[in-house]
Design an enzyme around this catalytic site. Structure first.
Site, mmCIF file in Angstrom:
data_model
loop_
_atom_site.group_PDB
_atom_site.id
_atom_site.type_symbol
_atom_site.label_atom_id
_atom_site.label_comp_id
_atom_site.label_asym_id
_atom_site.label_seq_id
_atom_site.Cartn_x
_atom_site.Cartn_y
_atom_site.Cartn_z
ATOM 1 N N ASP A 78 0.812 -1.207 0.000
ATOM 2 C CA ASP A 78 0.000 0.000 0.000
ATOM 3 C C ASP A 78 0.851 1.264 0.000
ATOM 4 O OD1 ASP A 78 -2.142 -1.714 0.161
ATOM 5 O OD2 ASP A 78 -3.192 -0.528 1.652
ATOM 6 N N CYS A 119 1.360 -7.447 5.753
ATOM 7 C CA CYS A 119 0.906 -6.273 5.021
ATOM 8 C C CYS A 119 -0.597 -6.306 4.718
ATOM 9 C CB CYS A 119 1.752 -6.012 3.803
ATOM 10 S SG CYS A 119 3.485 -5.749 4.298
ATOM 11 N N ASP A 120 -1.082 -5.166 4.275
ATOM 12 C CA ASP A 120 -2.455 -4.752 4.513
ATOM 13 C C ASP A 120 -3.550 -5.714 4.079
ATOM 14 O OD1 ASP A 120 -0.909 -2.607 5.217
ATOM 15 O OD2 ASP A 120 -2.231 -1.121 4.341
ATOM 16 N N LYS A 121 -3.678 -6.008 2.793
ATOM 17 C CA LYS A 121 -4.823 -6.784 2.333
ATOM 18 C C LYS A 121 -4.556 -8.277 2.356
ATOM 19 C CE LYS A 121 -6.376 -2.808 1.851
ATOM 20 N NZ LYS A 121 -5.103 -2.230 2.306
ATOM 21 N N CYS A 192 5.131 -2.147 8.286
ATOM 22 C CA CYS A 192 5.497 -0.826 8.809
ATOM 23 C C CYS A 192 5.183 -0.707 10.296
ATOM 24 C CB CYS A 192 4.803 0.267 8.011
ATOM 25 S SG CYS A 192 5.357 0.315 6.293
ATOM 26 N N GLU A 443 -6.884 4.228 -0.557
ATOM 27 C CA GLU A 443 -6.431 4.656 0.759
ATOM 28 C C GLU A 443 -5.695 5.989 0.577
ATOM 29 O OE1 GLU A 443 -4.986 1.639 3.807
ATOM 30 O OE2 GLU A 443 -3.119 2.539 3.135
ATOM 31 N N SER A 469 -5.464 5.479 5.503
ATOM 32 C CA SER A 469 -4.447 4.554 5.980
ATOM 33 C C SER A 469 -4.498 4.445 7.492
ATOM 34 C CB SER A 469 -3.058 5.058 5.554
ATOM 35 O OG SER A 469 -2.044 4.358 6.227
#
Length: 563
Positions: A78, A119-121, A192, A443, A469
């Site tokens: 992202d 990580c995000d998704k 992150c 985002e 985000s």
């Protein structure tokens, strides 16, 4: 075994022949076949080390009597996709991740799964797949990145670099200072380092009972992460033997626990998209309006970046997720009798947990606030709801009224922000960026960070039918539903309209008469689709509202495929 249909009997000699081409011998073929889903690719910093984690998982599976077989899935970074057309693909990748895992696991008759996300998704996509396929599954993430350090010791993360861009644009930061932030913020592999979406979802995986204690907080570069991965390999063989299935674990009360932990930790607002989508696959209805009731009874115990100065490594050192859950249990805020992939209940998992740092994890009797870190807002601007990370909002912005500055895209809003056209009291409205209108529900860390970097985060609000985000701070209200592309009220806002925001009371209101709202609604016309071909065009046709998790229309999670 589920894999027997692909390997037992005379008629399966061709199948075994192909397995032997993989290098498997008869003993390995005869053992349970365990899919180890590796989301690694070379463009995501949270993934570049996942081969190391996967190797540890495989070692655990082998020593416990299984045969691990690695399979892939996709992923989007992202941060790298942010602020350009790449971000349109981020949320849509979640459905492809779930679909691809379903295809690989069911197509090859695996007996159980170890999911290795980061990580995000990727995390919610894998959880959706686990609930959909419903065979024994254990999660072990790649772990969080360590925080960066500036000269003098100040800890920073990726969100600080985005905000530094805003500061640089108004002359508050030199080229050299910006370069220092750029070079320092992301010092290691891993997701992150703040309480952004990836870490939020890895933590909530642990709370749901699908990951071992430590899944959400052990840093990526620590040897303890490798040991946890081996333990996940052992654990999957145990849940396979017990036939403990994801839907046994991810029940309605488990999602209540996840919402409670979410509020206490101040997780990313993206959890309000992903938890309903995961619940949908598990056959559980999770209405985001429930978040307000949970928030009302749940104290906010942690202010992790971007809400505060602490990072995930600090949460780990303070006792991790288990210590947070232990604090919550003191007020009977959790269901402690639920099963988990450890083979123990939630209560048994946290029995020995200790809060080692009351500055990082506030004691339950001394919270940051009496209510939780996320709020769902309603009103004539958001009949189906909108979401804000209240723990990252300055006190003076909990109530705000100001003129609408209306933009029909993120790019237009960024140009106005960077061009110095936004003033104190403004409410920046970014629309036609929802799941259907984007398409893909971008985002928007760039505009929120620019506002914060310019020092306007205590004076300017942002609202959108897109999303923000987990690294966003300030009065940033996303997920406005219905979205503009479906004729939601956000499509009817005009430049200069007064907007009232009251986060404490859960209100988001356009200050115009109902008659005027109805007249605008009658005059509104749907815009032409932005995408007419490819995956995003198909996605726009199938996706539902953010209020329902942006799942696909008319889909029902399939039952487990039987032999």
């Amino acid at each position: 075994m589920r894999s027997d249909k692909a390997k037992l009997g005379v008629e399966r000699a061709p199948h075994r022949s192909l397995m032997k081409a993989l290098g498997l011998n008869d003993r390995e073929i005869g053992q349970p076949l365990i899919a180890v889903v590796n989301s690694k690719n070379g463009i995501i910093p949270g993934h570049v080390h996942l081969d190391r984690i996967v190797d540890a998982v495989k070692a655990g599976v082998r020593s416990a009597g299984g045969t691990p077989i690695e399979i892939p899935t996709i992923g989007v970074c992202d941060g790298i996709a942010m602020g350009h057309a790449g971000m349109n693909y981020s949320l849509p990748s979640r459905e492809l991740i779930a679909d691809s895992i379903e295809i690989m696991v069911n197509g090859h008759a695996f007996d159980a799964i170890v999911m290795v996300p980061n990580c995000d998704k990727i995390v919610p996509g894998m959880l959706m797949a686990a609930a959909r396929i419903n065979i024994p599954t254990v999660f072990v993430s790649g772990g969080p990145m360590l925080a960066g350090k500036l000269p003098g010791g100040k800890a920073i993360s990726l969100s600080n670099v985005f905000e530094a861009v805003g500061a640089h644009s108004v002359g508050k930061m030199s080229d050299e200072e910006l370069s220092l932030y750029e070079d320092s913020a992301c010092p290691t592999c891993g997701s992150c380092s703040g309480m952004f979406t990836a870490n939020s979802m890895n933590i909530l995986t642990e709370v749901l009972g699908m990951g071992l204690p430590g899944n959400g907080t052990i840093p990526a570069v620590y040897a303890a992460r490798d040991r946890l991965a081996k333990d996940a390999g052992y654990a999957v063989m145990e849940v396979l033997e017990k036939q403990l299935l994801p839907r046994d674990i991810m029940n309605e009360r488990a999602f209540e626990n996840a919402l409670t932990a979410d509020m206490a930790l101040g997780c990313s607002t993206n959890s309000m998209l992903h938890l309903p989508a995961i619940a949908h696959e598990a056959g559980v209805q999770l209405d985001i309006s429930k978040a307000n009731a949970v928030s009302a009874r749940t104290p906010n115990l942690c202010h992790l970046a971007p809400a505060g100065a602490h990072h995930i490594e600090d949460l780990y050192a303070a006792g991790g997720v288990s210590a947070v859950l232990k604090e919550l249990s003191k007020k009977n805020l959790l269901h402690l009798d639920l099963p988990t992939v450890t083979g123990k209940t939630v209560g048994e998992n946290i029995a020995k947990a200790v809060n080692l740092d009351p500055e990082v994890i506030r004691p339950i009797d001394n919270p940051w606030s009496a209510s939780g870190g996320i709020a769902v807002l309603y009103g004539n601007l958001a009949p189906d709801g909108a979401v804000v990370k209240r723990s990252a909002v300055a006190p003076e912005m909990m109530q705000h009224q100001g003129p609408a500055r209306v933009f029909d895209s993120e790019d237009a809003a960024i140009a106005a922000i960077m061009g110095g056209k936004i003033r104190k009291k403004d409410v920046v409205v970014i629309r036609y960026e929802g799941p259907k209108g984007g398409p893909g529900m971008k985002e928007m860390l760039s505009p929120t960070s620019a506002i914060a970097g310019m020092g306007l985060d205590k004076d300017v609000a942002l609202m959108t039918d897109g999303r923000f985000s987990g690294a966003t701070r300030g009065a940033s209200i996303g997920h406005i539903s219905p979205e503009a592309a479906e004729g939601g009220p956000i499509a009817l806002v005009q430049e200069g309209d007064s907007i009232t925001i009251d986060i404490d009371r859960g209100i988001l209101k356009l200050d115009i008469p109902e008659e005027e709202m109805n007249a605008r609604r009658t005059a509104w016309r749907a815009p032409e689709p932005k995408q007419r071909s490819g995956y995003l065009a198909r996605y726009a046709e199938m996706v539902t509202s953010a209020s329902t998790g942006a799942v696909f229309r008319n889909t029902q999670s399939p039952q487990r495929l039987e032999d």
